[in-house]
Design an enzyme around this catalytic site. Structure first.
Site, short mmCIF file in Angstrom:
data_model
loop_
_atom_site.label_atom_id
_atom_site.label_comp_id
_atom_site.label_asym_id
_atom_site.label_seq_id
_atom_site.Cartn_x
_atom_site.Cartn_y
_atom_site.Cartn_z
N THR A 42 82.77 -57.99 54.92
CA THR A 42 82.68 -58.57 53.93
C THR A 42 82.41 -57.59 52.57
O THR A 42 82.02 -56.64 52.90
CB THR A 42 81.32 -59.74 53.66
OG1 THR A 42 80.37 -59.03 53.57
CG2 THR A 42 81.65 -60.56 54.95
N ASP B 154 79.89 -61.09 47.31
CA ASP B 154 78.97 -60.53 46.44
C ASP B 154 77.53 -61.06 46.81
O ASP B 154 77.50 -62.58 46.83
CB ASP B 154 79.11 -60.90 44.98
CG ASP B 154 78.44 -60.11 43.99
OD1 ASP B 154 77.17 -59.96 44.39
OD2 ASP B 154 78.79 -60.19 43.09
N ASN C 129 74.07 -54.63 54.83
CA ASN C 129 74.16 -53.25 54.45
C ASN C 129 74.24 -53.05 52.94
O ASN C 129 73.79 -52.17 52.41
CB ASN C 129 75.39 -52.95 54.96
CG ASN C 129 75.92 -51.61 54.55
OD1 ASN C 129 75.02 -50.46 54.97
ND2 ASN C 129 76.95 -51.73 53.89
N SER D 298 67.42 -50.72 54.86
CA SER D 298 66.48 -50.06 54.01
C SER D 298 66.81 -48.64 53.55
O SER D 298 68.02 -48.24 53.33
CB SER D 298 64.96 -50.40 54.79
OG SER D 298 64.09 -49.93 53.82
N TYR E 101 64.11 -49.31 43.14
CA TYR E 101 65.15 -48.99 44.30
C TYR E 101 64.09 -49.21 45.56
O TYR E 101 64.48 -49.94 46.74
CB TYR E 101 66.11 -47.89 44.34
CG TYR E 101 66.55 -47.77 45.69
CD1 TYR E 101 67.57 -48.56 46.22
CD2 TYR E 101 66.55 -46.56 46.55
CE1 TYR E 101 68.18 -48.45 47.32
CE2 TYR E 101 66.91 -46.18 47.66
CZ TYR E 101 68.05 -46.99 48.06
OH TYR E 101 68.69 -47.04 49.16
N LYS F 21 63.36 -51.99 48.63
CA LYS F 21 63.58 -51.95 50.02
C LYS F 21 62.11 -51.83 50.74
O LYS F 21 62.07 -52.36 51.85
CB LYS F 21 64.07 -50.34 50.24
CG LYS F 21 65.45 -50.22 49.86
CD LYS F 21 66.44 -50.88 50.52
CE LYS F 21 67.74 -50.16 50.40
NZ LYS F 21 68.92 -51.20 50.69
N THR G 173 77.85 -40.69 51.81
CA THR G 173 78.75 -41.96 51.52
C THR G 173 78.72 -42.19 49.79
O THR G 173 78.45 -41.06 49.48
CB THR G 173 77.73 -43.39 51.78
OG1 THR G 173 76.61 -43.28 51.07
CG2 THR G 173 77.13 -43.16 53.23
N1 LIG Z 1 73.87 -43.00 51.90
C1 LIG Z 1 72.58 -42.83 51.78
O1 LIG Z 1 72.09 -41.88 51.50
C2 LIG Z 1 71.50 -43.90 51.84
C3 LIG Z 1 70.36 -43.75 52.10
C4 LIG Z 1 69.22 -44.76 52.65
C5 LIG Z 1 69.75 -45.90 52.45
N2 LIG Z 1 70.97 -46.44 52.10
C6 LIG Z 1 71.60 -47.68 51.98
O2 LIG Z 1 72.74 -47.91 52.96
C7 LIG Z 1 73.38 -48.90 52.33
C8 LIG Z 1 74.84 -48.59 52.20
O3 LIG Z 1 74.91 -47.70 51.15
P1 LIG Z 1 76.03 -46.62 51.44
O4 LIG Z 1 75.30 -45.29 51.59
O5 LIG Z 1 77.13 -46.89 52.44
O6 LIG Z 1 76.67 -46.54 49.99
P2 LIG Z 1 78.12 -46.96 49.47
O7 LIG Z 1 79.34 -46.37 49.95
O8 LIG Z 1 78.08 -46.72 47.94
O9 LIG Z 1 78.10 -48.52 49.94
C9 LIG Z 1 77.50 -49.45 49.32
C10 LIG Z 1 78.06 -50.80 49.69
O10 LIG Z 1 77.30 -51.84 49.05
C11 LIG Z 1 78.26 -52.63 48.37
N3 LIG Z 1 77.66 -53.56 47.47
C12 LIG Z 1 76.76 -53.23 46.28
N4 LIG Z 1 76.57 -54.22 45.52
C13 LIG Z 1 76.93 -55.44 46.31
C14 LIG Z 1 76.72 -56.66 46.08
N5 LIG Z 1 76.13 -57.23 45.21
N6 LIG Z 1 77.38 -57.70 47.01
C15 LIG Z 1 78.05 -56.99 47.97
N7 LIG Z 1 78.11 -55.71 48.12
C16 LIG Z 1 77.57 -54.88 47.30
C17 LIG Z 1 79.24 -51.91 47.73
O11 LIG Z 1 80.29 -52.62 47.48
P3 LIG Z 1 81.30 -52.19 46.03
O12 LIG Z 1 82.31 -51.31 46.79
O13 LIG Z 1 81.90 -53.42 45.74
O14 LIG Z 1 80.50 -51.42 45.05
C18 LIG Z 1 79.52 -50.92 48.92
O15 LIG Z 1 80.40 -51.69 49.95
C19 LIG Z 1 72.64 -49.49 51.10
O16 LIG Z 1 71.94 -50.80 51.32
C20 LIG Z 1 71.81 -48.36 50.52
O17 LIG Z 1 70.61 -48.72 50.03
C21 LIG Z 1 72.04 -45.34 51.91
#
Ligand SMILES: NC(=O)c1ccc[n+]([C@@H]2O[C@H](COP(=O)([O-])OP(=O)(O)OC[C@H]3O[C@@H](n4cnc5c(N)ncnc54)[C@H](OP(=O)(O)O)[C@@H]3O)[C@@H](O)[C@H]2O)c1
Length: 280
Positions: free
Chosen positions: A36, A60, A87, A138, A152, A156, A187
């Protein structure tokens, strides 16, 4: 083609990053995936590659009505959901005083309430089938927070608190819960996704400013490999005894250990005071 142990995975936020790579990896190995995203057109190439095992739906996670409809569609398509991956999420950087009311609300609505609402929509079905695994993304900031991540990390932390109790509530029903705590991974998290305070106050330059610089400097060079993170999540789901928490990356592993040490030291240092507050 599906494999013998094929599971049905439901993933939020599958457009980029962890969500996208996890969906790709699962489909490659023969699992079925309901991917999704807010912009489902970003999933079209993936669905075209796996027309029998992949479904792409718009979601969303801040839209409660849409959550219900999407879960219904997912169950109608594959008859079950074995693994839910909450996620979808994004960071908000700024001192507590610097970020706006709207930024705070939207961050909690996505990282915390979005996940809670998706879990509540999926639980009746998992309860009925007496199995399921809920994976809540998280962050290491959800266990030991950073200066500038009050909101943030706060969202979490709350997600982790919800997950801890949920873990015990649903274990007797055959449902598992795991919290995933990544450190910095390559990412879109820091690039396009990170929400930033509009103004930076001088008073926070020596504290929050340092972490902002850390994030800016690490962008594109984060040590964490999201492909390996996806494989680790799959390994957790396939294990007989999955953990409540799994940290991902050496950065997160080290920070987690330091937090436990400091908690233990503080607990011990104040033991006499703490123990002296019960009725005689
Ligand atoms: N990468 C890191 O360093 C890191 C570290 C700790 C935790 N995380 C966690 O990992 C998870 C995924 O992040 P990521 O690192 O893969 O970053 P990312 O590439 O920016 O992906 C984030 C995803 O969340 C989606 N999203 C944001 N708001 C949303 C909403 N209201 N409804 C549905 N989807 C939504 C984004 O969709 P759009 O494309 O529409 O914006 C995107 O698909 C997050 O929960 C983040 O907090 C990441």
């Amino acid at each position: 083609m599906t494999n013998n142990n094929s599971k049905v995975w439901f993933i939020t936020g599958s457009s980029t990053g962890f969500g996208r790579i996890l969906a790709e990896t699962l489909l490659k190995q023969g699992d079925r995936v309901i991917a999704t995203a807010r912009k489902p057109e970003q999933l079209e190439d993936l669905i075209a590659q796996y027309p029998e095992t992949a479904i792409g739906l718009r979601l969303d996670v801040t839209d409660k009505a849409e959550i219900r409809t999407v879960i219904e569609k997912a169950i109608a398509a594959f008859g079950q959901i074995d693994v839910l991956v909450n996620n979808a999420g994004y960071g908000l950087i700024g001192a507590l005083e610097e970020v706006s009311d709207e930024q705070i609300q939207r961050n909690f609505d996505t990282n915390l309430f979005g996940a809670i609402n998706v879990i509540r929509a999926v639980l009746p079905m998992m309860r009925e089938q007496q199995s399921g695994h809920i994976i809540n993304m998280s962050a290491i900031a959800g266990f030991t927070n950073e200066l500038g991540f009050s909101i943030y990390g706060g969202a979490k932390f709350a997600l982790e608190g919800v997950s801890e109790a949920l873990h015990g509530e649903v274990a007797p029903l055959g449902i598992k819960v795991t919290i995933v705590e990544p450190g910095p991974f390559r990412t879109d998290f820091i690039g396009r996704s990170l929400d930033r305070a509009q103004e930076q106050m001088e008073a926070y330059q020596g504290t929050v400013g340092k972490f902002v610089n850390f994030l800016n400097n690490i962008e594109g060079k984060q040590p964490g490999d999201p492909q390996k993170a996806a494989e680790a999540i799959i390994q957790v789901v396939n294990s007989d005894n999955p953990p409540l928490r799994i940290v991902l990356g050496k950065y997160a592993y080290t920070k987690f250990g330091k937090k436990i040490e400091s908690l233990t030291a503080e607990l011990d240092a104040w033991e006499a005071v703490a123990a002296n507050t019960d009725f005689e």
